[in-house]
Design an enzyme around this catalytic site. Sequence first.
Site, mmCIF file in Angstrom:
data_model
loop_
_atom_site.group_PDB
_atom_site.id
_atom_site.type_symbol
_atom_site.label_atom_id
_atom_site.label_comp_id
_atom_site.label_asym_id
_atom_site.label_seq_id
_atom_site.Cartn_x
_atom_site.Cartn_y
_atom_site.Cartn_z
ATOM 1 N N HIS A 36 0.823 -1.209 0.000
ATOM 2 C CA HIS A 36 0.000 0.000 0.000
ATOM 3 C C HIS A 36 0.858 1.260 0.000
ATOM 4 C CE1 HIS A 36 -3.844 -2.103 1.547
ATOM 5 N NE2 HIS A 36 -3.693 -2.191 0.260
ATOM 6 N N GLU A 55 9.106 -15.510 -33.767
ATOM 7 C CA GLU A 55 10.238 -15.217 -32.871
ATOM 8 C C GLU A 55 11.403 -16.163 -33.101
ATOM 9 O OE1 GLU A 55 9.207 -15.800 -28.743
ATOM 10 O OE2 GLU A 55 7.837 -17.430 -29.210
ATOM 11 N N ASP A 68 13.255 -13.156 -28.482
ATOM 12 C CA ASP A 68 13.761 -14.438 -28.959
ATOM 13 C C ASP A 68 14.264 -14.340 -30.393
ATOM 14 O OD1 ASP A 68 13.693 -16.306 -26.850
ATOM 15 O OD2 ASP A 68 11.508 -16.280 -26.911
ATOM 16 N N CYS A 118 5.689 -7.590 -30.002
ATOM 17 C CA CYS A 118 5.520 -7.614 -28.554
ATOM 18 C C CYS A 118 6.854 -7.780 -27.825
ATOM 19 C CB CYS A 118 4.524 -8.690 -28.141
ATOM 20 S SG CYS A 118 5.001 -10.326 -28.709
HETATM 21 C C1 PEP Z 1 9.785 -12.352 -27.243
HETATM 22 O O1 PEP Z 1 10.393 -13.421 -27.376
HETATM 23 O O2 PEP Z 1 10.099 -11.307 -27.843
HETATM 24 C C2 PEP Z 1 8.645 -12.244 -26.337
HETATM 25 C C3 PEP Z 1 7.912 -11.149 -26.271
HETATM 26 O O3 PEP Z 1 8.348 -13.315 -25.573
HETATM 27 P P1 PEP Z 1 9.095 -13.708 -24.229
HETATM 28 O O4 PEP Z 1 9.925 -12.527 -23.834
HETATM 29 O O5 PEP Z 1 8.026 -14.056 -23.270
HETATM 30 O O6 PEP Z 1 9.902 -14.888 -24.657
HETATM 31 MG MG MG Z 2 9.659 -15.355 -26.746
#
Ligand code: PEP
Ligand code: MG
Length: 566
Positions: free
Chosen positions: A186, A428, A452, A499
């Site tokens: 908190h 990836e 990756d 991502c």
């Molecule tokens: C990635 O490989 O870029 C990814 C977003 O997945 P993680 O980092 O969970 O392997």
């Molecule tokens: Mg990954």
Amino acid sequence: MLKGIAASEGIGIGNVLKIEDVSLEYTPKTVTDTESELKRYKEAIEKFCEQTTKQADSLRKGVGAKEAEILEGHIQMIKDPYMSAEIEKLIQSGQCAEASLEQICNMFIDMFSAVDDDVTKQRAADVKDIKNAILGILLGVEEVKISDAPANTVIVAKEVTPSMTAGINKENVVGIITETGSQTSHSAILARALEIPAVLSVENALTSIFAGDTVIVDGSNGDVIISPIKEQIKEYSDKREEFLKEKRELEKFRGKPTVSADGEEYELFCNIGNPKDAVKAMEADGEGVGLFRTEFLFMDRDSIPSEDEQFEAYKQAAIVLKGKGLIVRTLDIGGDKEIAYLGLEKEENPFMGFRAIRYCLKNRDLFKSQIKAILRASAFGDVRIMFPLITAVEELREGKKLVEEAKAELRTANIDFDENIKVGVMTETAAAGVIAHLLAKEADFFSIGTNDLTGYTMAADRGNSNVAYLYSPFQPSVLMMIKRIIECAKQEGIPVGMCGEAAANPMMIPLLISFGLTEFSVSAPSVLKVRKNVSKWTKKQADEIAENVMSFATEQEIVEYLKTVV
Ligand code: PEP
Ligand code: MG
């Protein structure tokens, strides 16, 4: 310099006000007139509820409704029928109010503290806060008044409780240092809501810092500097100005669409690991979730979460997102993500081994139950499925076959789901990059996982310092992979996001705009920064930069050039 947990961003420079615990000592005694002791206890509870309601009202006005709810929760806790019945029973048996309150509260504190989960541990801190406040009332001792703190005060305390926070005047309090607490306590939540820089869990803060000392609280890095020299004050004052300027700038992008300088619109999603992160993503102004790392639901426990448990988690996230996109990645274990109870064999080369989609396709029951959980959640929002570590078209086909089987089972059981759920591929691996044209024909969307993709393209493990110099998304090979993946997606008319961490890198953003990315998925704190960076570029400028970048032969040239233009 002292070190702690960076819990609330920003820099505060001021004079120390120490909040030391008031003595709540008493001698337990037996009472004969239990009725009047009970009355005394009930009056104390009434006073506590009155005080707490007032504090909650002031928090609601000064900070926000959510923060006020923490204090309202305290009233509910002490009024909990079981808790109050147990305390009253002890008083009726002849024990004084103080000892009865303490005994039962301590029982709850011990119980909650024993659970290895931050939320439950926080409840222990809540009960302690309640106990001390009521003991204070029973004993007639006054707490130090934080509301009287003069301008430029840095509070140093064992912990900052919600009731203390209610008295904080954020015009005067410029920093908080505590000896306990974590990112999720908190103290941290309230410091962030009040926008006061805070460093928590600073060992021996109360003994190493003296009242009246000048201190610098660097809530962005977790540093505390006691009695800084003139140069340090100047350095940190400049940093503070810069931080505040940047913050004001970024706030201008809140609630706005993510558009480039020439009006091209992009989706700006967040990466999450649990349903609570979905709330943070929305608070950060994310437009959806581009990666739900479901393996976190499988960690820190002793067995596989059931289909129902998973369904609840995915559904909760979908509800929080209120119809915004939610991309749920199926279990991505192996490599550096170990789950002991799955009993995976030790491998010579785990990053190239039995992991992610490879493991799931060989453990169909586990995989299908996860897919069913995601499908069931799709009845509650725009939920999409994404497979990690795809290297061959067969893996995508097999995964999709399982999705169809799961759908058929749900149909038979009359369970709702989105018949048109989208099934995408996380691109990836180097293989996925090379066969992106084939995958794009059979996937509903791509998301580029640069974390990756960089490692697999460069055959370089980021954790290995000897080869870390190779691990960069700005390596020509990685950039060519990214460009190719985006082009293949465009060719087949499917959306393509990113991502991996690189999506938030200001130097990567013009390249992604030029290549034609459609969605960015980043950590919640990066949302506004990425929106600002996207807004800087027209397609023409981005194309020019990308053309130059792709003409260089080395990572060093690329990065040096990008530094001059971004
Ligand atoms: C990635 O490989 O870029 C990814 C977003 O997945 P993680 O980092 O969970 O392997
Ligand atoms: Mg990954």
